[in-house]
Structures are given as C-alpha cells and as structure tokens.
Enzyme design. Structure first.
Site, PDB file in Angstrom:
ATOM      1  N   GLY A 196       0.820  -1.204   0.000  1.00 48.77           N
ATOM      2  CA  GLY A 196       0.000   0.000   0.000  1.00 48.77           C
ATOM      3  C   GLY A 196       0.854   1.255   0.000  1.00 48.77           C
ATOM      4  O   GLY A 196       2.061   1.216   0.295  1.00 48.77           O
ATOM      5  N   CYS A 197       0.238   2.363  -0.330  1.00 47.01           N
ATOM      6  CA  CYS A 197       0.992   3.610  -0.439  1.00 47.01           C
ATOM      7  C   CYS A 197       1.525   4.052   0.932  1.00 47.01           C
ATOM      8  O   CYS A 197       2.718   4.309   1.089  1.00 47.01           O
ATOM      9  CB  CYS A 197       0.133   4.698  -1.085  1.00 47.01           C
ATOM     10  SG  CYS A 197      -1.488   4.969  -0.333  1.00 47.01           S
ATOM     11  N   PHE A 198       0.643   4.144   1.923  1.00 48.12           N
ATOM     12  CA  PHE A 198       1.119   4.516   3.265  1.00 48.12           C
ATOM     13  C   PHE A 198       2.137   3.506   3.797  1.00 48.12           C
ATOM     14  O   PHE A 198       3.217   3.902   4.269  1.00 48.12           O
ATOM     15  CB  PHE A 198      -0.054   4.653   4.243  1.00 48.12           C
ATOM     16  CG  PHE A 198      -0.848   5.919   4.090  1.00 48.12           C
ATOM     17  CD1 PHE A 198      -0.262   7.160   4.255  1.00 48.12           C
ATOM     18  CD2 PHE A 198      -2.203   5.879   3.782  1.00 48.12           C
ATOM     19  CE1 PHE A 198      -0.999   8.335   4.128  1.00 48.12           C
ATOM     20  CE2 PHE A 198      -2.949   7.038   3.649  1.00 48.12           C
ATOM     21  CZ  PHE A 198      -2.346   8.268   3.825  1.00 48.12           C
ATOM     22  N   THR A 238       4.221   1.640   2.294  1.00 48.04           N
ATOM     23  CA  THR A 238       5.525   1.754   1.636  1.00 48.04           C
ATOM     24  C   THR A 238       6.369   2.852   2.283  1.00 48.04           C
ATOM     25  O   THR A 238       7.532   2.640   2.651  1.00 48.04           O
ATOM     26  CB  THR A 238       5.339   2.044   0.133  1.00 48.04           C
ATOM     27  OG1 THR A 238       4.670   0.930  -0.471  1.00 48.04           O
ATOM     28  CG2 THR A 238       6.669   2.280  -0.557  1.00 48.04           C
TER      29      THR A 238
END
Lengths: 353, 353, 353, 353
Positions: free
Chosen positions: C155-157, C159
């Site tokens: 996921g973006c967060f 990462t």
C-alpha cells in the site's frame, strides 16, 4: 439580539454553497432572522451534519419543501437551487404570500424561447417572467422596491461582466460589435454536486475552458447590454475554471470610440456612473484588481487599460462569485426591497490573504 | 457609527498578515476605532498601496513609529511585529501610557534564558516579562482584566495545542511523559516576508516539515502545560507546512489513564471545561474537525479518538492561525481587558468553502 | 521500438489514477509492451476519451474483463482496482496462466480474519493469500523472482512508513511500544471515484484527518513490522488529507535505544541497510525531505531528528503515492520477477517544481 | 550508459526552474551528457544544495561562468538566464567555439530598438541578432540545422500563441486586425527569484492580470505573425497568473474569413499544417485541451470553437511552460541542430494527475 424591525427569511437549497453562504451572511444581518432552512433531499437532518463549520451557529434541522409551513414561518424565501427548481417552486411560494428571491437563472431571461434554447429546460410561466425584476443593484436598483414579489438575482458571470461593461456601453464609448469576454471562475461556482470536473485531482494544477459559446449566461448578458444600448448586442464569451475556491475575473475587450482615449477617461466615467454605490470600487489608472481583493466580500472591483497601439480597451472586473455573484447581491436586493440601506449587513472587508 | 463607549486602537506592523487581519476585524468591531496604522518600513505611504483590498475601507496613510504621536491618538496599541521588535517598542509604548497587546513571542516566556535559547535574541526586560499576562483566554482569561498593561498574546501553534491538551492534563487523564504533537500550518503563518520557503512554486503541491525539535513555540507550550500540571512537562513537536493560506491542525498523541476509556469521556470532560466559552467547539464522539471548519473565524474545534488497541488518545485541534492564532484572540483579550463580553465583534461564522 | 526481449502487459482498472500511471510508466519501459487496457465499466470506449492527455500516445479502446482474451494478448496483468475486485479476478487470471501483480490490498494480509475485520469484505482464498508475495522491494525483494505467480504490491502509506521504520526496528534501535505514525497524503490517493471528500472546494484550502485508528493499512504495517521484529508490534496511525495531488509524508515517532544517540547514527544505519538500493535516498543529518523532492519519481527519501530532550527520534519518509506507492513499485516488482535490474524503466528524475 | 555519439552540454542558470528542468530532461536524453552546471551566484556549491530532489541524480558542484573552462568541457551551452545576461555571455561562448542555445528573450527580436523599448535594456549586438535563428520548431524547424551557432528559443507565451495562430494566419482564415489573445500562466513562469507577486499566500486562491499591453512577449508574437502574414500584424495581449505551478493556456479570438465556417475546418487545416510533427496535437472538433493534458511533457494541444452567432473563432492552445515553453523546446532545437530526430529524449507522456 436582532432589531425589532426584522423580517423572517427561509432558505431553500441549504445543502449547496449559495445556500450556506446565505446562512453565513444572514445570521450576521441586523434585520433578518433565519427561521427555516430547507432541503428537498435531506429534510429532518441536522443542518450541521452537512456543514460542521456551523456547529453552535445554526442549530436545528432541515425543513421539507412545504409552502404552507414556510409561509407560516417566514416573510421571504431565498431560492438557492439548481436550474429548473425555481420554475416549479416560485409560483407555489408566491401563492402563499411569500416574497421570493431567486438566485438561480430561472427568471432572468424575459424570453421563454431563449431560456429553453440555452438552458434546455422548460421555461417558467411567461407572466411571471414578465413580472420578475432583474436585480442588478448598481444599474437597475431603482426598480427594486417594496412592490417586488419576485426578484431574479443576476448570475455570477453576468454580475462581474455587466458591472464592467455597462457604463462604457451606456456612454457609447465602445464599439458594440467588438465585445469579447474572457471569464474565469473559481470552482465553487460549479456547486457542491459531484462531478469529475470538480474532482480535486482533476482541477488542481489545471486550467481549463468549458462551454465555449454555449454558456447559459450569454443570453443574460446580451439581454442586459441590449437594454442599455437600445439596440441588439451580441458577444463572445469563454468561461474558464481556475484552481481556487472563490472568485471571478472577467477580462473584456472592445474597440474604443474617439472620446475615450485614456485609462483616466474610463476611471472618471465609471466613478461618475457608480457614484454613491458602496460596492463598486473603480481602481485608479494603471492598476487592476485581482480576485483576492474581494474574497468574502460584496465588492466588485474594476480596472482599465487602453492600448493606443490597437485602439482597444481591456476592462477587468472581479467579484467573489459566492457573495456579489450570489448570496451577497441577493441580500443587497432584499435590503432594497425592504427600503433599507442597500449595504445593511454587507459592509464587511474582504478576507486577506 | 461606532458606539460612544469606544476605545481608540493603533496597529504596529500593518504591512504583515497579522496587522491586516487586525484591520479587517477591528473595523467591524462595535466598540473600537482604528486611529493609527503604523509601519516602520514605509511611513507616509497609503495603506491601500500594499493592500488594495482595503480600498474605500481603510483610508489614510501609514504612521511612523512615534510613541508620543501614537499616545495622542490611541488608547491601546497592537504589536503585530516580528520577534525582537516588541522587546524594543513595548517599554516605550507603556511609558507613554498606552496599553500594549503584543502578538509576537517577545513576552510569552517568563524565563529570559529560555527566550534567548529558543529565539536566539536578546530577551525583554525581566520585570516586564514578569508583568506580562499570557492571554490564553479560555484557560487564563480570568487574569485578563482592566489592570493589565501588557498583554502577551499566545502563539498560533500553542493556541491550538494548549486548548487541545489542557483539559486532559488538568484532569490527569493523560500520561505527561508521552505527549507527542504533530502540527501543520498554512503558509500565512510564515508571514509576508519573502523567502524561498514561501515562494509559490516551492510550496504548492508540496508538504514539508521544518524546525524539528527546534521550534520556538516548544518552550511556550511546555511552560503552559507545566503550569497546569504542577510538574515539568516535556513534549515532542514537529511543525509542517501545508499548501494552503490559512489554518492550523495539531494532531496530538498521549497514553491515557484508566478513567478515560472512550471518546465520549473526553467529549464530556472538554465540554465541562469549556462550558460557556463561546469559541471552543468540542465535536461529538466519532467526528473530527478540519481546518476549513474554522476558516476566517475565532473558533477552535476539538475532536478525539481513543484507541483501545494501543491505549492512546489522539486529539485533533484546529484554528485559523490568523484569527484565533493571532488577531482574533488579541481582540478577545482586548475585550476582556475592557470588561466587555469576550466575544464582542468576533461572533462571525467561518467562511465556507 | 521495444527490445525483442519484452513481455506483454495488460492493465485492469485503467480508468483510475493507478492504472493511468502504469500506462505512463510502462509505455516508456524498454522491455514491456502494453497490449491490453481493461475496464469493467466502459469497455469499447476509446482510452483517450477518459484521459485526453494520452492523445497520440495510447491508441485503441478499452478491453472488457475477459481472462481468456487477456491471456491471449498478455503475459502479466496489473490489477489497479478497488478493494474486493482482485479477490474475484486474480484466481481467474492465474488459472489462464497470467502472472498477476495486484496493486490493491486484497492479497497483502496473510490472515483472512484481519482482512475481513479491517476491509469489511470477504477475504481472498486462504491458499492464494499464503502464496502471494508481498513486494516491498527494498526489504523482501529477494523473494520476488521468476517463480512468483501472484505479487501483492504494498500500500501507499505502508511503503513510506515501512521503508522509514524497518531499519531501525531490525536494529533494535527503537522501543516497539512507542511507535506513533502521523501520515499525510495528497488527494490522488483517494482515487478517481467521486465523493464529497475529494470535491475540489471541500479539499482545497483545507487540511483534514480521517479514519483515525481505523485505516486498513494499519494491519499491513503491523504485519510487516512484526515480521521484522520477531514479536508483535502495535502502532498508532493517523492519516490526513493534504490539498495537493501527489505525495505522501509519514512523520514517525519512537523512543530510541541507548546506542542510537544522534541523527548521524541513524543516517549511517539506514545508508548501510539500503546500500545499493537505487530508490531509497537517506538524507544527510539535519535535513529532511519534502514530498516535492520525489514527485513523479520512484524514490523514497528519509530523514531523521533525534531529540536529546525527549529521547525520541522523529523519522520522516516521503514518496510519490502514485509511483513508489503504486505503479512505480509494481513495475519495480515486475522487473524483479523478470530477473531484470530493478530500476529498469524507472530511473527518471522527480519533476520540480 | 549513453550512446557513443553523444554531445556534451553545459547549463548556465542552474539555480532557476528552466535550468533545473534542463537537468531533468537532459539526464534522460540518450545522446547528451551534462558536463557542467553553472551558476554565477553560487559557484562551488553542491548542486543538490539548492535542489535536494536531484540527490543521487546530479552529483558535483556548480561551476563558475568561465568560457574557457566551459569550452573545454562542453560542445553546447544552454543559457537559462534572466533577460540581459545572454547579451553579455553569448558572444563570449560563441568566441570559444561553443554552440549557444539561449532560452531568454535576448536574441528573439531582430530589431534592437524593439528590444530596448519592450525590455528596457541594452540590446545585443546587431549582427548576432541577425544571425540568431528563432527556433519555433514546428514552423521554422527547417532553419535549425548544423550550421546554427546561436539558437534563440521562443518565449513560453509566444510558443503557445504562435502554434495556435500561425496555421490560420498562413491560410488567411482570420482577420489580422481582430486578433485578441487572453493568456494565462502558472507561477513557475515567473521564475525562482523572490517577489511578492510569487509569494504563496498572495498567489494562492487568487487570479490576477499583469503587464496589460506591456508584456515583452508582444513584439515577439507580432514579429512572427508579421513574417507569416507578409504584412504588419498588431495584437492585444493580456497575461494572467493562475495559482498553479506549471501550464500556459492561450485563449485567442479572431473574426474568421468566409471559407472557415466550422470547427472541423480548423481541425483539418491544423492537422495538415502539423502533419508529422510529433508534439502538436490537434483536438477533435468540440473538445478543447486543458493545461493538465500536457503537464511535464513537450506537447502543445490545440482546439477550436467557431461561433456562428458572432463570426469569430476561439482558439485554445496549451503547453507546459517549463517544457515546451522552455527546456523541452530547447532540447528539440538541439536535436534539430544535431541532425537527430526532433523528438529524441522528449517522447514521454504527460504526468496525470
């Protein structure tokens, strides 16, 4: 806290930006009491559910659209609704004795045919179109008085554009065949309804044009200019979307007549035309307004640049689309309808920055 | 138009955002008259030269910094100046009999040593530091009365942070060793002075952190929390820059004591603590404020999230940094100093959107 | 133009921001050919209808979701779809022999129970959850090889957060009981689907927090930290929305162990951990990254501030959520799966400003 | 990694946005090697000090402005400098045998008198003005070849405007006396130098006009149109500032000749004119480009709206001011000067969103 000589106001369309700005401005107005906030989509809900910023300021719940109920609670009703709704509602409200101030475009065009052509909708009753008073206060404010039952509030683009053009048109200083209007608006002008064209990541860091030669404000602008000029006026209008919340700038071009040779000539002409009108501020020669100069306020600021090389004048006019272009001018019209000073409750400074 | 029982106010630092916001708010205040707007950098210039949005609103020219002159024209002087200026000016203004409300950080820290350490500047006179009253209205407003000569207005970050933490600290509901503050501010907080870190293309579409563990508001926050707790409190603070003009959010973390188990517990505690205080709005459990909920207003909105998994509470507190974090709270303090209702001239709604 | 040794890629979810970023990056990749762009909502439409910026770049029309068809045209399929879609589609694509790179959260959590609890959806097949490889390249890239059939992209967060925390956790340098994560994201992270919380006028000039203690990325973060630490790790996470299109910053707090006393210690530790990894840039002591430093690129930049007063370290980690947080890392994983250099097609500089 | 047949490039003005964009684009160019990055203000400093986003990408320090040194390291030098600098530097660089690509306005006007009038500066040597080739690639690209020593890169506004007008002017389809140009630019166009007009809180949530009838790009536009038309062309230009980083839109108005009656006519005309030119994308009738459609790319997108009511055409042209309006077109010119395909190193997709 309010003065005894107050009136009671209802607001329809309180889930949109026009409606919520009416709440902001009217709750600070010394002679108006908001007695009903109305929503067709969500009656019964707490007002602050959709607008938490009104916590502790606007208590109560949303009323349904019930003319009898509203008539029992209010003297005047503001319609801050999408196109087509006031066609239905205004007659009902008038029938129960309410004064109606319509912020939508439903009663601006005198011609039902033009409405149908540009709005692609069924027009309002012709007699009501005839009766409705077009409330561009600084130009036709003298027609806004206590006999008015149905007030049609000018559109956001037309307000900025007409205040910027009318003195020159009235004076015969610009060639009516050469008027080109390049208009720009913040995104709140598109309302609170969801659409890809108002989706943050699409609009932010972007500048776009829309509805070229098709904007429904074109006939409204031409109707007003034609009335002032005494002969048909046709214009070119391009509208653009600016990645900001509030503000309209109209940049307008026209060839100038002989007698209007300098910026200072225009400044003088406009200062005369708008003498004693508190909300138009003509900028001194060589300076031009930016939209932020009027944010949150009811002002319309205007500046000029005459170009000797081309014989054209560029006129720049800015407003806050939600205030002077909607809720603020509507209240200014209410003030005139009540015989109050037109600036009552509206003399606050712009918010900067 | 103003009430007879008005006072006359002077504003120093009127070329900055704090000063210009004082003008916006005070010109609408029913009991204050702005009689002098002062600038050290540009005396003699028209006020509207730097701030065209004040056209027709604020006439006249900027006065020089001349205590005798100001004393002849005003009763109270607001200092909206960069750090270090009030160290010089406040004594001069006090000597000529003016009341002084300092919006800068110069009189917030009781300890000259701490000021020197964190501000890297020469501190103010120790006696004046002692005399200055720290005007966090909702907490120590009872100390702000007509005997106060020198009022020190809290910083923008400390205002949001302290209003969000103090009830919990006072109740012993959070572990004082675990307080972590993650704060975010709009760019107006950096003032109108030019710097690459406020240059549009650098800030827009960007989010950055600055002054980690070095922000001069840290000792101010700790001084206040220590006073409430009765024992030393040390905190971690990170400040961030948000690509927007106005608004501060403080997101605060701490481990909670046994007795505080739910969001509702915190809501009740804070509602009791801020009972009858018009400018703090405690959000109901499960909802949190956004900065836009208070834009342009003097409100501080607070919300909570207790996490059973970690035993921590997250407290979110928002203000408009230019209003509640500067000019608005300064006027609230003036109201208290004058014995007026603290909300006089400040009960306007946030601007939305 | 492409190298002979290319593979053919299909993209599902090409009407969203993740999908369209895959198009931007893959059409410049020297060893990948996009052979199918797929949309469940609008098959048959021209690709450029929804994304005019791809005019002359991405010809053709959107394919329907048809596994057999896709298998005939492609070797690998990227799923840039909302939660729940990959649960359905991944098994179908695997069955026809496609390699699957899932950018959604459907295969990130090994525990079906946790998925159900946090996503409020039916989890994927347990065997596939077991088989899926979690592609946090800089930490578990050695597990991403040509045997992988189902790659779950972080996921973006997570990462940004995991790259910022894992070296310190692995080294035992921070107290696992004290980890607090304050994360901020640009609005593209919310996708292209319409919602009031992504409506321009609601988000612009606003800063808000959401999903406090409820974000579905929490279990993903804890699963990874627990794996590294060898014992359960529980964290506090607050996510915030920044008025910008791209970028994530995670500001992370923890108490530090004895051996980690300075910023330089952390810089050295992280430089060692990420030695030879092209996409993590550790900033030198005393400086911190801003989100704009990585915009449009696959970099993750990390900085530190150890505070002697509190014994805590603040770790700041930034990524472009659409690149390193989605499409870019997915391609990095494809590179590893193909045995290519992990930076193939990804070594472009950030766009500034 | 670079091809053997590379050339070595130096960049002067690497502390500005044009310079740093040259770095972004050239470091990805397959046939160019950046061998010197030059700054007059800060020689010796690390490049990444001012631009941390180049960490690990652009090592080394800034060189001083030393023609001999640069000639020893480079074959071509790009001047991304403010007005007036290239007047001084270009002759020195030419003398030591460097090819010069000037991105500033110093060599665009053939007439020294016009330069002096509009730039208020001392013009360049008349012989060099005569020699300089004006590199509007899609119009006069045939003049850009290996004999060119001094290439003058078009201005950002002129690039968007001229590409939007020239085919119609060349075809005699618009009345040359009626051309009105309303142009809008993102703030990066104002450069990285500090000024109140680029200060975040002044520009954000604001839309403003500037330099009415005084912009130094007016004579550049008129010189080019006059050359195409074969007779003098005079235009009206208003430039506006949009609260975004990148992008220019020119909205242009003119009365159309008889033979040009529909949008489709214009689309066909322009498609013919720009046949085989990779960077101009003519939009199909009824659609118009937005600035975001070209962000980060070298494209210029153009659309049309013919209005039967007024007999006017509105032409909309957009570019990324930093790419096609500066660094990108400069590289396109370099490609032509080297005899390479003009799109070498420039065929990347726009970044969206």
């Amino acid at each position: 806290m309010k003065n005894k000589k107050t009136i009671r106001a209802a607001i329809v369309g309180a889930t949109g930006y026009g409606g919520v700005e009416l709440i902001r401005l009217l709750q600070a107005h010394p002679r108006v009491e908001i007695t009903s906030v109305i929503s067709s989509t969500n009656p019964g809900a707490e007002i602050i559910q959709g607008f938490p910023h009104l916590t502790n300021i606007m208590l109560g719940t949303l009323d349904a659209v019930d003319p009898q109920l509203i008539a029992s609670k209010a003297d005047v009703v503001f319609l801050a609704t999408p196109a087509g709704v006031a066609v239905e509602l205004a007659p009902q409200f008038l029938q129960v004795g309410l004064k109606v101030i319509d912020i939508s475009g439903d009663y601006r065009l005198k011609s039902p045919e033009l409405y149908e052509k540009w709005y692609k909708r069924t027009p309002a009753d012709a007699a009501l179109l005839e009766e409705a008073v077009y409330g561009l206060c600084e130009v036709w404010g003298m027609e806004v008085n206590d006999t008015v039952r149905l007030l049609s509030n000018p559109g956001c683009f037309p307000t900025a554009i007409l205040l910027g053009l009318i003195p020159a048109v009235a004076a015969g200083w610009i060639d009516l065949n050469t008027i080109i209007i390049d208009a720009k608006s913040g995104v709140s002008g598109a309302g609170r309804g969801l659409s890809l064209s108002s989706h943050f990541a699409e609009v932010n860091e972007n500048f776009s044009a829309y509805k070229l030669n098709k904007h429904q404000h074109i006939p409204e602008i031409e109707q007003a200019l034609t009335r002032v000029a005494g002969k048909p006026v046709v214009t070119t209008l391009t509208t653009h979307l600016v990645p900001m919340n509030r503000g309209i700038m109209a940049t307008m071009y026209a060839s100038v007549a002989e007698e209007a040779r300098t910026d200072a000539d225009f400044v003088n002409l406009y200062n005369q035309y708008y003498e004693d009108r508190p909300f138009v501020r003509v900028r001194k020669a060589g300076t031009w307004p930016a939209t932020k100069h009027v944010t949150g306020s009811n002002y319309c600021d205007i500046g000029f640049a005459v170009d000797e090389r081309t014989g054209r004048v560029t006129i720049i006019s800015v407003i806050d689309n939600v205030v002077k272009g909607a809720a603020g001018q509507a209240i200014q019209n209410l003030n005139l309808m009540m015989g109050w000073d037109e600036s009552t409750g509206l003399m606050f400074a712009p918010m900067y920055p």
